[in-house]
Design a protein around this motif. Structure first.
Motif, PDB file in Angstrom:
ATOM      1  N   ILE A 382      37.706 -28.269 -78.664  1.00 41.82           N
ATOM      2  CA  ILE A 382      36.276 -28.512 -78.528  1.00 41.82           C
ATOM      3  C   ILE A 382      35.741 -28.110 -77.168  1.00 41.82           C
ATOM      4  CG2 ILE A 382      36.544 -30.906 -77.829  1.00 41.82           C
ATOM      5  CD1 ILE A 382      33.890 -30.625 -80.129  1.00 41.82           C
TER       6      ILE A 382
ATOM      7  N   GLN C  36      37.608 -36.430 -77.541  1.00 43.58           N
ATOM      8  CA  GLN C  36      38.605 -36.170 -76.500  1.00 43.58           C
ATOM      9  C   GLN C  36      38.093 -36.743 -75.187  1.00 43.58           C
ATOM     10  OE1 GLN C  36      41.817 -33.749 -76.759  1.00 43.58           O
ATOM     11  NE2 GLN C  36      41.520 -35.303 -78.286  1.00 43.58           N
ATOM     12  N   ARG C  37      37.200 -37.685 -75.292  1.00 44.20           N
ATOM     13  CA  ARG C  37      36.625 -38.253 -74.081  1.00 44.20           C
ATOM     14  C   ARG C  37      37.343 -39.500 -73.626  1.00 44.20           C
ATOM     15  NH1 ARG C  37      32.050 -35.760 -72.723  1.00 44.20           N
ATOM     16  NH2 ARG C  37      31.258 -34.378 -74.314  1.00 44.20           N
ATOM     17  N   GLU C  38      38.336 -39.916 -74.405  1.00 43.84           N
ATOM     18  CA  GLU C  38      39.151 -41.030 -73.966  1.00 43.84           C
ATOM     19  C   GLU C  38      40.586 -40.549 -73.956  1.00 43.84           C
ATOM     20  OE1 GLU C  38      37.997 -44.329 -76.628  1.00 43.84           O
ATOM     21  OE2 GLU C  38      36.120 -43.202 -76.606  1.00 43.84           O
ATOM     22  N   GLU C  39      41.316 -41.010 -72.947  1.00 41.32           N
ATOM     23  CA  GLU C  39      42.655 -40.489 -72.742  1.00 41.32           C
ATOM     24  C   GLU C  39      43.503 -40.677 -73.991  1.00 41.32           C
ATOM     25  OE1 GLU C  39      44.050 -41.957 -69.053  1.00 41.32           O
ATOM     26  OE2 GLU C  39      46.001 -40.996 -69.264  1.00 41.32           O
ATOM     27  N   VAL C  42      43.271 -37.930 -76.368  1.00 42.63           N
ATOM     28  CA  VAL C  42      43.898 -36.730 -75.833  1.00 42.63           C
ATOM     29  C   VAL C  42      45.392 -36.800 -76.100  1.00 42.63           C
ATOM     30  CG1 VAL C  42      44.330 -35.391 -73.764  1.00 42.63           C
ATOM     31  CG2 VAL C  42      42.139 -36.559 -74.052  1.00 42.63           C
TER      32      VAL C  42
ATOM     33  N   LEU D 159      35.236 -31.719 -69.815  1.00 44.97           N
ATOM     34  CA  LEU D 159      36.400 -32.120 -70.612  1.00 44.97           C
ATOM     35  C   LEU D 159      37.643 -31.385 -70.139  1.00 44.97           C
ATOM     36  CD1 LEU D 159      35.056 -32.379 -74.250  1.00 44.97           C
ATOM     37  CD2 LEU D 159      35.961 -34.187 -72.806  1.00 44.97           C
ATOM     38  N   LYS D 163      40.549 -33.357 -68.410  1.00 46.33           N
ATOM     39  CA  LYS D 163      41.565 -33.426 -69.468  1.00 46.33           C
ATOM     40  C   LYS D 163      41.386 -34.683 -70.297  1.00 46.33           C
ATOM     41  CE  LYS D 163      44.826 -30.577 -66.987  1.00 46.33           C
ATOM     42  NZ  LYS D 163      45.020 -30.961 -65.573  1.00 46.33           N
ATOM     43  N   GLY D 164      40.162 -35.096 -70.463  1.00 48.55           N
ATOM     44  CA  GLY D 164      39.882 -36.240 -71.325  1.00 48.55           C
ATOM     45  C   GLY D 164      40.131 -37.588 -70.702  1.00 48.55           C
ATOM     46  N   ALA D 165      40.570 -37.606 -69.453  1.00 48.05           N
ATOM     47  CA  ALA D 165      40.854 -38.903 -68.842  1.00 48.05           C
ATOM     48  C   ALA D 165      39.972 -39.125 -67.631  1.00 48.05           C
ATOM     49  CB  ALA D 165      42.312 -38.967 -68.418  1.00 48.05           C
ATOM     50  N   THR D 330      34.624 -38.712 -68.422  1.00 49.51           N
ATOM     51  CA  THR D 330      34.466 -37.512 -69.242  1.00 49.51           C
ATOM     52  C   THR D 330      33.050 -37.296 -69.727  1.00 49.51           C
ATOM     53  OG1 THR D 330      35.144 -38.888 -71.079  1.00 49.51           O
ATOM     54  CG2 THR D 330      36.808 -37.481 -70.111  1.00 49.51           C
TER      55      THR D 330
END
Ligand SMILES: Nc1ncnc2c1ncn2[C@@H]1O[C@H](COP(=O)(O)OP(=O)(O)OP(=O)(O)O)[C@@H](O)[C@H]1O
Ligand SMILES: Nc1ncnc2c1ncn2[C@@H]1O[C@H](COP(=O)(O)OP(=O)(O)OP(=O)(O)O)[C@@H](O)[C@H]1O
Ligand SMILES: [Mg+2]
Ligand SMILES: [Mg+2]
Lengths: 408, 507, 332, 408
Positions: A382, C36-39, C42, D159, D163-165, D330
């Motif tokens: 994405i 994918q906004r929370e670890e 991911v 993002l 890396k989403g974290a 993020t």
């Protein structure tokens, strides 16, 4: 489509001094603005088609693609007129969310007949549009503020109606509006949906009839018309353009109801914008508000109705969208407004008002949906999807602008 | 029905800080041509806007009677229904739309709610012919010059077939020929029983057609009288409040070095790349000279100088020499820095920033001189602007007034002020006296003479032949994009100019 | 729609016209994740891809970025691509019902991952229970602060998981509120799970109650971090118990520091492997064994459950580090 | 504040023919546009104060409130100029998110010195601004499209970087920019922060000096000035307006660094917009692009620099925001652009360009932040918060417009 036809017919005056070739060239160069975007769209299609081993252009995916763009398509139709009149509507997403929730609540919680629920939703849409129109045209508050306020308020209202939970499962009639296909009429088991092909033929017939009538009319007034051979070429070209998508869709499941509805809306609104006072006044207001006022145009009333129309279209979009998801979610509609506005700009609507076509906006919506759909087919992560989409957007509009500059 | 088609009684209209009309009485007899004259800012346009409903009833005091019945217009539409049609001083066209759409804007011919384009095109062609234009009705207004736009406006008003036709400075952008044409048209309409209110600063026109003249000054009616009771001198005295003995001030002519020279200037049309708009134009101008540019509408004078200024055209060839040196100017900025200023004919489109004040507009092109390190010296600015307001007699409550609120003539003066302030070596004036009253014209001529005596050269493009003849040392006549002839000022007369302008002098 | 399993090795259900069924085609699993906004999501994605490679199947992963409509479109596109099984972690459980119907029409089985898809005949459900997560968080906060002022933060009001966490927490808190032991002084949702929203709300509640707050129930580690930021500004970090979820690196650091009390750890590795394995079984038309079932409104869905674990200063080494979930060096 | 001062001083020309009272009335009525919004702001404050038993106006909450609005404040400052020049920037939220992530990654992952990280972030901001400026001014693509593309692209980039974290824990120096207060200088243990009061006094001194210098200058040029008694009243009024917030903040913990930075930005940008060529040209372009071009304004360059400036301010906002949260998340920055644009419109910026002030935008940002803060203090459920915010927005702007209409 009917945009091009209009322009083409305006070209006819030049025909006496020029040869056929010249007429066609002039017509093409004058329509280039719209053609470049169509060319861009086809290029995007071809590229994705190559990258996905043809899945992109499969009839199933094209059917999906059209359904995926249809909500934004409805919103973009209204948004063009709003932007042409130098306004903006930021609330369409939130309002669509709320209206979807209203329809959902009426049917799911109160067991209402779907048609009645649809009627009520449409009325609510008109009501919301009137509310915007009231503040914008009669109180003179900038549309940006009014609709921003609504954007916020309706987000809250959606939460209040849904009570934070998704409302789901609707009667078949309602669902079909968003996800149904026209049924087969005669040949139940054929590989092709016969109704779609019949519909296509009806469209072609209607177009040819209208075109001939116009030709007659012009001859009556002593205005010039296309020479007959060109007229025939034109008709054949148009017929093919109409029939190809019908045939493609018929080889999957047929034409979706939602697309039929969108086509109807596009045709009606194009007609309204080109051939009625209301439509012309919208463009006049956008082009020069003072001049329109001095010409006796009732600016306030026109502005009011623009927003009423937008409200109505938002309601239509919300019904289709909710039907398609078969659920009204709490965050439905988020960012629709930006997609709709972007579709307009991509389709050549001018940010300073006065210029823009419904047909262009639909092409714009298709470009956006195609990019999303193609990248999703390719399983691109994405984050890269976002970046690529941004890049393609700028690039497409840039190509469009630079060709336009050469012409105009 | 009484003999007065229109009676306006005790009209008073105030804007913030300005009393534009002060107890004005105004009566128009049926079937006459009634001229309304007065200085810039006298209140003529305001009075007409009240009559046409632009300022709705309630925003002013007083009464309007049409055919003896009292009217309270809320909208332009209302006045149209009562048989009033008006051409506004400021062009009111939608530029993105085509001629036909503009002419019928607000009055589309419809059949069951659907616009009948075919019929409208046919009708449009008819009206265009009446005003002497032969352009396709589908041409976008955008691509027309100011003069043609003005004619479209006139066509629009005529197409409404009104009983009372109001024209607010309709000829300010027209050449003599078109103006003459229009006056003939008005006389014909008069024969058909149309009443007409005519506003103009051109006295010859007024005396040619007026039956009755009303004079406004400072928002008050001075007098209304029969046209034959007046002559130019009396009229000027009544308008301006003082006597003007000469129309064109005299000056000593001292010619110096050649300042600017244009050689083989050729410009292609930006829309149609193969078409030449300006064909191989060469001319030069000396220090202390006023060079007049004459020509019919569309002769390409505006295009010539807009292209020199870097604002028009495509594939330009040719060169410009300033003080004998070749220059390489590509943008207005470069041109201004070379000491050349150009006052555009389209003050609303290209001249003024209507949202900004007089102060900001006048200094817009000379900020470099007023600022150090990019910071503007506010006091110096105010002092300079005060000077121009006084010199040009700009009528305004304060220099902070938005230029959008000024009367047409005063707006023109602001633009003039802007270009004077750049202290140019060559000042190009494109229709500088457009919409300017007699008194102020005289002042502008004086300013031109002053400049010239200080060694500035002035190029004046004008469609008013008397002005060109009265002021120029040398006259260049253009025709269809090229120079048709050049006449020394002393030998020039109307016939010669028209001879060249209509293509008579071409080889 | 999936009729009697036949004994062929090729996926029997693939009738769609465009996708020509090759005989030796590897199994392709479509996976649709909400964000994918929370670890944790991911990690989920990485885990799926790793396990799939290990087991020799192909996966196509799509991210809906918290948008139910986008998720539906993406699933349509996955079906167009000709996947054999769909694993869906729905952004919105109720809205995803439609996807199930669509997939079944195309003869594709659907596994509901982590969040239950409602009102539809989903073929399998694998989960940590969201309600229980909320309950665990609230119970822990109550164990630290049995009386006094409690602030309850919730996630985005448009996110159904957030609604469940909040509901779980309220299940525990409500009796205590009714008995007067605690006062719920703040009950606010955070737009888009934005930590800045959490920060603002905690700053404001501290202002209103003059720092007299005994506990904060935060739904995930992002909002917990922001809440601790607001506490730190008042010198209260570590003095007020704050809960969290997801065992993010930052959160573990805070637990070691003592500013955050706990985080809820959902070991997604087991759940993810189970999902892929089940998917392969479905693709081969083999049965999947389950012990439990959940009713999703219309159907009883066979369920595989993994328990969420509560991580605190005492057990983080064992649960998070030694299990290989996180590299110890990340905590430096 | 300095906006009003400017207007007040322009009023001086009228003073000779009028009495003191009249001068003051004229000045007030001419400044009413800004006054109404300030009045609306105070009304909102009073209402919330009543509803929260005074907590809203406590020095602690005011301090919070200012910090809560500061990010949008920076963005709104730049956005005013963008909108005045008839553009728009939809990307500021996404870009701020990305830049925050960049700064965070540099410090947390690579252990970079915070000042160096800040410098790099600012440069990145300028780079992004230049990218926008390039397409908008030199390629002529509408700002809406360019920044919409960036909005999408930078969402993806954030993002990719995070890396989403969440990236968290920064050095103290970096954190303080977002959440620190000026330290006490002399009286460690006093109830009041002495530095803030000293700063207040310095501000007042500077203002009085500048004002007197201006007066002198005007007298030198022979321009009119305010009569002495009015001048004194004016100075006293201004001193009080400056000192009150300083004293209030000093009674909590002092002035936050972020606010000092915002004040500096507001003062500098107000000066730039009023007293420099660059500023004047921005307004001219917004009012009439053609006229500006013919006056020798290099439109492309000015447009380019407007976006560079916007990029820089976005970077500043991102640093303050990230420092304040002590974490880069993020989805940081989502919807900032709408808040910033709304702040401008509330503060009287015209949607057709050419009109708008920095000071107004700051007031607009304060209005929005106050509504959010007050409702959160009252612990109102979010759905009602949304609805109330929408209603207040429309209402505030309506009051503003209707008073304005009466004056102009
Ligand atoms: N909208 C407005 N706001 C403020 N003042 C205005 C406005 N419109 C006109 N005025 C003022 O009213 C007065 C009369 O203006 P008007 O346009 O009627 O003059 P006019 O006689 O038509 O002049 P001209 O010959 O220059 O066209 C002028 O002083 C002008 O500055
Ligand atoms: N033959 C033509 N057909 C259509 N448009 C034309 C034609 N000739 C000129 N024009 C347009 O009419 C306008 C008239 O040109 P322009 O105004 O520059 O002429 P001018 O000599 O300055 O006359 P004016 O006195 O009107 O200023 C131009 O904008 C041009 O595009
Ligand atoms: Mg006038
Ligand atoms: Mg001209």
């Amino acid at each position: 489509m009917s945009e091009n036809i209009e322009n083409l017919s305006l070209q006819k005056e030049m025909s006496d001094r020029k040869g056929y070739k010249e007429i066609m060239l002039t017509s093409i160069s004058q329509n280039l603005r719209q053609y470049t975007m169509i060319i861009a769209l086809f290029s995007i299609w071809v590229i994705f088609s190559l990258l996905t081993n043809g899945i992109f252009l499969s009839s199933r995916n094209l059917s999906n693609l059209f359904l995926q763009m249809v909500t934004i398509g409805f919103l973009a139709c209204g948004m063009v007129l709003v932007i042409v009149a130098t306004h903006i509507d930021l609330s369409v997403g939130s309002v669509a969310g709320t209206l979807g929730a209203v329809a959902a609540a009426l049917m799911s919680r109160h067991g209402m007949n779907p048609w009645l629920a649809i009627l009520i939703t449409l009325c609510c849409g008109i009501l919301v549009g009137s509310w915007h129109g009231y503040w914008i045209s009669y109180k003179g508050i900038p549309a940006f503020i009014v609709t921003l306020a609504s954007m916020t308020a309706f987000k809250g209202l959606t939460l209040a109606i849904t009570k934070g939970a998704t409302i789901g499962e609707f009667p078949v009639a309602f669902k079909s509006i968003g996800q149904g296909y026209v049924p087969t009429l005669f040949f139940e088991n054929a590989a092709y949906n016969d109704t779609s092909i019949i519909l296509g033929i009806i469209f072609v017939g209607a177009f040819i009839l209208i075109d001939l009538k116009k030709r007659n009319n012009r001859t009556k007034y002593g205005l010039e018309v296309l020479p007959m051979p060109l007229q025939v070429i034109r008709m054949v070209a148009l017929s093919v353009t109409i029939m190809v998508p019908c045939v493609i869709m018929s080889s999957y499941r047929g034409i979706p109801y939602a697309i039929l509805l969108l086509i109807a809306v596009v045709v009606v609104l194009t007609f309204v914008s080109q051939h009625t006072r209301f439509g012309r006044y919208i463009y006049a207001i956008g082009g020069n508000k003072e001049a329109a006022k001095l010409s006796g145009v009732n600016i306030k009333r026109i502005n009011f109705y623009i927003f009423v129309l937008m409200g109505l279209l938002t309601a239509v979009a919300s019904i289709v969208f909710t039907g398609r998801l078969n659920a009204a979610t709490t965050s439905a509609g988020t960012l629709f407004e930006l997609d709709a506005i972007a579709a307009c700009y991509i389709g050549g609507t001018s940010s300073t008002g006065g210029v823009g076509t419904i047909f262009g906006a639909i092409i714009g919506a298709l470009v956006m949906a195609s990019i999303d759909n193609g990248m999703s087919l390719m399983n691109i992560p994405i984050m890269y999807q976002y970046m690529i989409k941004g890049a393609v957007l700028i690039f497409a509009v840039w190509v469009d602008f630079s060709t336009k500059k050469k012409v105009a | 029905m009484g003999q007065h088609i229109l009676e306006m009684k005790h009209i008073t209209k105030e804007f913030p800080g300005v009393r534009a009309l002060d107890n004005v009485n105004f009566q128009v007899k049926r079937g006459e041509i009634h001229c309304l004259v007065g200085e810039n800012g006298a209140g003529k346009s305001t009075l007409m806007k009240i009559l046409s409903g632009v300022y709705p009833s309630g925003t002013y005091d007083g009464e309007i009677r049409i055919d003896g019945t009292s009217q309270a217009f809320q909208h332009v539409k209302d006045s149209e229904k009562a048989g009033v049609a008006i051409i506004y001083q400021e062009l009111a066209l939608v530029k993105q739309m085509n001629i036909c759409e503009n002419i019928y804007l607000g009055n589309e011919i419809t059949k069951r709610g659907v616009i009948d384009w075919e019929q409208m095109y046919v009708e449009t062609e008819k009206v265009l012919k009446e005003v002497g234009l032969s352009i396709k009705p589908t041409t976008k207004v955008l691509s027309l010059g100011i003069g043609k736009q003005q004619l479209i406006e006139i066509a629009k008003a005529i197409s409404k077939k009104a009983e009372l036709l109001i024209l607010d400075e309709p000829t300010s952008a027209l050449t003599e020929k078109e103006a003459e044409n229009l006056l003939q048209l008005l006389m014909e309409l008069k024969k058909k029983g149309v009443t007409c209110i005519y506003i103009s600063h051109k006295l010859n026109e007024i005396f040619q057609i007026a039956d009755t003249i009303t004079i406004l000054r400072d928002g008050q009616t001075i007098t209304t009288c029969e046209a034959r009771e007046l002559d130019e001198e009396k009229l000027i005295a009544l308008m301006v409040g003082r006597k003007l003995t000469q129309r064109f001030p005299k000056r000593e002519q001292v010619l110096g070095e050649t300042v600017m020279e244009v050689r083989n200037w050729t410009v292609y049309d930006p829309d149609i790349p193969a078409k030449k708009k300006i064909k191989d134009v060469s001319f030069s101008i000396k220090q202390g000279e006023i060079l007049g540019f004459a020509g019919l509408m569309g002769a390409g004078r505006t295009e010539l100088f807009m292209s020199i200024f870097g604002c028009y055209g495509h594939a330009i060839t040719g060169e410009i020499l300033v003080n004998g040196k070749k220059t390489n100017m590509t943008s207005p900025r470069d041109v201004i820095q070379e000491g050349i200023s150009y006052l555009s004919e389209d003050r609303k489109g290209n001249g003024l920033v209507l949202t900004q004040s007089i102060r900001e507009n006048i200094t817009a092109a000379s900020l470099s001189a007023l600022s150090k390190w990019g910071v503007i010296d506010g006091n110096q600015e105010v002092v300079a602007v005060e000077g121009y307001i006084k010199d040009l007699r700009i009528k305004t409550p304060s220099m902070e007034q938005r230029t959008g609120n000024l009367s047409g003539g005063n707006q023109q003066k602001v633009v003039l002020g802007k270009w004077l302030m750049t202290k140019p070596k060559v000042l190009i004036l494109d229709e500088p006296t457009r919409g300017i009253d007699i008194g102020a014209k005289y002042e502008i001529y004086n300013i031109m003479n002053d400049l010239v005596s200080q060694g500035v050269c002035v190029i004046m493009i004008s469609s008013e032949l008397p002005e060109i003849l009265g002021m120029s040392d040398r006259i260049i006549v253009m025709c269809e994009g090229s120079i048709a002839g050049e006449i020394p000022g002393k030998e020039a007369d109307q016939e010669k100019i028209i001879y060249y302008a209509t293509g008579g002098g071409r080889k | 729609a999936c009729s009697e399993p036949t004994a062929t090795s090729a996926p029997a259900s693939n009738e769609s016209t465009e996708v020509a069924a090759e005989v030796e085609k590897p199994i392709k699993i479509g996976i649709s994740l909400p964000t994918q906004r929370e670890e944790r999501w991911v990690l989920d994605k990485e885990n799926f891809e790793r396990v799939a490679e290990e087991l020799g199947v192909e996966v196509a992963v799509q991210i809906a970025d918290n948008d139910a409509a986008r998720q539906q479109s993406q699933c349509e596109n996955l079906i167009s691509q000709g996947v054999d099984v769909l694993i869906i972690a729905p952004h919105d459980g109720a809205a995803a019902a439609n996807i199930v119907n669509m997939a079944h029409e195309a003869g594709i089985k659907v596994i509901s991952y982590d969040r239950l898809i409602m009102n539809s005949p989903v073929d399998l459900y694998l989960t940590f229970d969201s309600l229980i997560v909320g309950e665990m968080q609230a119970e822990w906060v109550l164990s630290q602060a049995p009386t006094g002022n409690i602030a309850l933060l919730a996630g985005d009001p448009g996110d159904y998981a957030a609604v469940l966490y909040r509901q779980g927490a309220l299940n525990v808190l409500q009796p205590k509120i009714d008995s007067g032991d605690i006062t719920l002084v703040l009950d606010q949702e955070c737009k888009d799970w934005q930590p800045s929203e959490a920060l603002r709300h905690i700053e404001n509640v501290l202002t209103v109650h003059n720092n007299d707050i005994q506990g904060i129930v935060a739904p995930n580690d992002g909002t917990a971090g922001a809440a601790i930021q607001a506490l730190a500004a008042q010198g209260l970090a570590g003095k007020v118990p704050v809960s969290g979820q997801d065992a993010e690196v930052d959160a573990i650091k805070r637990i070691i520091e003592g500013t955050q009390g706990i985080t809820i750890f959902n070991d997604i590795r087991d759940l993810g492997r189970a999902a892929i394995e089940s998917a392969i079984k479905f693709a081969n038309n083999e049965p999947v064994e389950t012990k439990k079932s959940y009713n999703n409104g219309t159907h009883d869905i066979p369920t595989i459950e993994a328990p969420p674990a509560l991580v605190d200063i005492n057990n983080y080494l064992e649960l998070v580090i030694e299990s290989g979930f996180m590299d110890e060096s990340a905590l430096q």
